[in-house]
Design a protein around this motif. Structure first.
Motif, mmCIF file in Angstrom:
data_model
loop_
_atom_site.group_PDB
_atom_site.id
_atom_site.type_symbol
_atom_site.label_atom_id
_atom_site.label_comp_id
_atom_site.label_asym_id
_atom_site.label_seq_id
_atom_site.Cartn_x
_atom_site.Cartn_y
_atom_site.Cartn_z
ATOM 1 N N PHE A 208 1.010 -1.260 -0.049
ATOM 2 C CA PHE A 208 -0.014 -0.010 -0.013
ATOM 3 C C PHE A 208 0.865 1.181 -0.092
ATOM 4 O O PHE A 208 0.602 2.354 -0.869
ATOM 5 N N LEU A 209 1.977 1.060 0.747
ATOM 6 C CA LEU A 209 2.789 2.529 0.829
ATOM 7 C C LEU A 209 3.340 2.664 -0.461
ATOM 8 O O LEU A 209 3.516 4.033 -0.767
ATOM 9 N N ARG A 210 3.955 1.605 -1.170
ATOM 10 C CA ARG A 210 4.273 1.785 -2.429
ATOM 11 C C ARG A 210 3.367 2.448 -3.514
ATOM 12 O O ARG A 210 3.662 3.227 -4.342
ATOM 13 N N THR A 211 2.061 2.019 -3.467
ATOM 14 C CA THR A 211 1.027 2.262 -4.136
ATOM 15 C C THR A 211 0.658 3.853 -4.188
ATOM 16 O O THR A 211 0.520 4.560 -5.050
ATOM 17 N N VAL A 212 0.617 4.211 -2.904
ATOM 18 C CA VAL A 212 0.217 5.686 -2.384
ATOM 19 C C VAL A 212 1.431 6.626 -2.716
ATOM 20 O O VAL A 212 1.371 7.773 -3.213
ATOM 21 N N THR A 213 2.666 6.044 -2.365
ATOM 22 C CA THR A 213 3.879 7.130 -2.486
ATOM 23 C C THR A 213 4.687 6.921 -3.623
ATOM 24 O O THR A 213 5.665 7.749 -3.861
ATOM 25 N N GLY A 214 4.758 5.601 -4.147
ATOM 26 C CA GLY A 214 5.754 5.422 -5.117
ATOM 27 C C GLY A 214 7.210 5.074 -4.493
ATOM 28 O O GLY A 214 8.154 4.909 -5.265
ATOM 29 N N ARG A 215 7.434 4.891 -3.015
ATOM 30 C CA ARG A 215 8.685 4.842 -2.639
ATOM 31 C C ARG A 215 8.429 3.724 -1.481
ATOM 32 O O ARG A 215 7.393 3.277 -1.242
ATOM 33 N N ASP A 216 9.651 3.121 -1.358
ATOM 34 C CA ASP A 216 9.613 2.110 -0.196
ATOM 35 C C ASP A 216 10.044 2.700 1.028
ATOM 36 O O ASP A 216 11.016 2.847 1.457
ATOM 37 N N LEU A 217 8.928 2.620 1.781
ATOM 38 C CA LEU A 217 8.877 3.366 3.289
ATOM 39 C C LEU A 217 9.266 2.353 4.404
ATOM 40 O O LEU A 217 8.843 1.233 4.193
ATOM 41 N N ASP A 218 9.907 2.724 5.378
ATOM 42 C CA ASP A 218 9.950 1.865 6.524
ATOM 43 C C ASP A 218 9.650 2.479 7.863
ATOM 44 O O ASP A 218 10.190 2.810 8.636
ATOM 45 N N PRO A 219 8.168 2.614 7.914
ATOM 46 C CA PRO A 219 7.606 3.369 9.191
ATOM 47 C C PRO A 219 7.740 2.318 10.473
ATOM 48 O O PRO A 219 7.810 1.061 10.323
ATOM 49 N N PRO A 220 7.690 2.909 11.574
ATOM 50 C CA PRO A 220 7.714 1.810 12.919
ATOM 51 C C PRO A 220 6.632 1.171 12.658
ATOM 52 O O PRO A 220 5.346 1.418 12.384
ATOM 53 N N GLY A 221 6.709 -0.250 13.060
ATOM 54 C CA GLY A 221 5.723 -1.074 12.919
ATOM 55 C C GLY A 221 5.581 -1.817 14.265
ATOM 56 O O GLY A 221 6.552 -1.961 14.994
ATOM 57 N N HIS A 222 4.272 -2.516 14.403
ATOM 58 C CA HIS A 222 3.914 -3.470 15.560
ATOM 59 C C HIS A 222 3.567 -4.666 14.941
ATOM 60 O O HIS A 222 2.658 -4.572 14.195
ATOM 61 N N TYR A 223 4.199 -5.834 15.253
ATOM 62 C CA TYR A 223 3.680 -6.933 14.924
ATOM 63 C C TYR A 223 2.543 -7.551 15.782
ATOM 64 O O TYR A 223 2.698 -7.558 16.998
ATOM 65 N N VAL A 224 1.282 -8.048 15.190
ATOM 66 C CA VAL A 224 0.212 -8.484 16.056
ATOM 67 C C VAL A 224 -0.350 -9.663 15.131
ATOM 68 O O VAL A 224 -1.213 -9.736 14.268
ATOM 69 N N PRO A 225 0.116 -10.994 15.516
ATOM 70 C CA PRO A 225 -0.080 -12.053 14.461
ATOM 71 C C PRO A 225 -1.671 -12.688 15.064
ATOM 72 O O PRO A 225 -1.519 -13.806 15.169
ATOM 73 N N SER A 226 -2.612 -11.827 14.965
ATOM 74 C CA SER A 226 -3.904 -12.497 15.312
ATOM 75 C C SER A 226 -4.920 -11.621 14.905
ATOM 76 O O SER A 226 -4.824 -10.375 15.091
#
Length: 302
Positions: A208-226
């Motif tokens: 989605f980030l690439r689609t919207v911005t055309g860039r490979d972004l690396d925002p802070p992320g939270h992993y929630v596997p449920s």
């Protein structure tokens, strides 16, 4: 089948399913030494190492075709025994259906598939969960008979059917929108805003980030596997994320979340891959999967 021992093949399946020789021995009611001897004899017959002796045990590349063959033979054998015993008024045998499904399908449309199948007490489901970009690997390994997957090319010895697309919408709680997106979706705001990610195989948010911005972004992320916890984390303001539209609609309607980019969606085409096998149960399962998918998934754009 000359040269291949059915007991040895069954033992191979059990070792991989249980993850160790000791657990397989308990399941088969034999000693670990007997299990080891069977696997060694099968490997000598084939001339290849078939099992990686690790925790958990895994089939090697040479072992995978035999694992798949053993599973297919077991399914056909159980169906034949069920039919024969039924004709004679005997007790039918139990049949286990092992399928791997991506988490979002499992949390939304796939359970309805199970309700479409005949209510047979001898039928047992063994549902596995994996990312749609990786689920076909279990089918390729021979540990499941079918998979909901994003992989459109059939695995060796399999068939593939298009199901439709799961649609995802980018959601965030109102406080997250106010804090990070007052100026809209820009590369700067999307790089700074925390994002909720299902697990380390999940690349939807980055797509989605690439689609919207055309860039490979690396925002802070939270992993929630449920899936329930993932949606709850977004509602509670942990960050933004892509949510299946079946779940997103209710959150937006209740005012719990805001659609960050109305009209900007991510569609993930899904496919049903299964063993190329003349099986009554596999045919019924495939029909149910295709019927429910046609009712719930989006048509795939040509």
């Amino acid at each position: 089948m000359s040269g291949l021992d059915s007991t040895q093949l069954r033992t191979l399946v059990t070792v991989v399913a249980e993850g160790s020789f000791e657990a397989a021995a308990r399941r088969l009611h034999v000693t670990p030494s007997a299990v080891s001897q069977r696997i060694k004899a099968l490997e000598e017959s084939v001339g290849q190492v078939l099992v990686r002796r690790q925790r958990p045990c895994e089939a090697t590349e040479a072992g995978r075709p035999l694992l798949r063959l053993a599973g297919q033979l077991a399914l056909l054998e159980r169906e034949a025994l069920t039919e024969a015993r039924g004709a004679l008024g005997g007790e039918p045998g139990r049949t286990r259906i092992a399928v791997v499904v991506n988490a979002d399908s499992l949390a939304t449309w796939f359970p309805a598939v199970l309700a479409r199948l005949p209510a047979e007490p001898e039928l047992c489901f063994d549902l596995r969960q994996d990312d749609q970009d990786h689920s076909a690997e279990l089918l390729r390994a021979g540990t499941v008979m079918a998979a909901v997957t994003a992989e459109r090319d059939p695995v060796q010895g399999g068939r593939v059917r298009p199901l439709g697309a799961m649609r995802y919408r980018a959601l965030a709680a109102p406080p997250v929108v106010d804090r990070y997106f007052a100026d809209g979706l820009t590369p700067a705001t999307l790089a700074a805003a925390p994002v909720v990610i299902f697990d380390r195989k999940d690349r939807l948010q980055h797509r989605f980030l690439r689609t919207v911005t055309g860039r490979d972004l690396d925002p802070p992320g939270h992993y929630v596997p449920s899936v329930p916890a993932f949606s709850a984390a977004i509602r509670l303001g942990l960050g933004w994320g892509l949510v299946p539209e079946q779940i997103a609609e209710a959150d937006v309607a209740a005012g719990n979340c805001v659609d960050l980019a109305p009209g900007r969606v991510v569609d993930v085409p899904l496919y049903w891959q299964h063993w190329h096998l003349d099986s009554r149960l596999l045919t019924a399962l495939t029909a149910a999967v295709c019927a429910v998918a046609a009712e719930t998934l989006r048509p795939v754009a040509a």
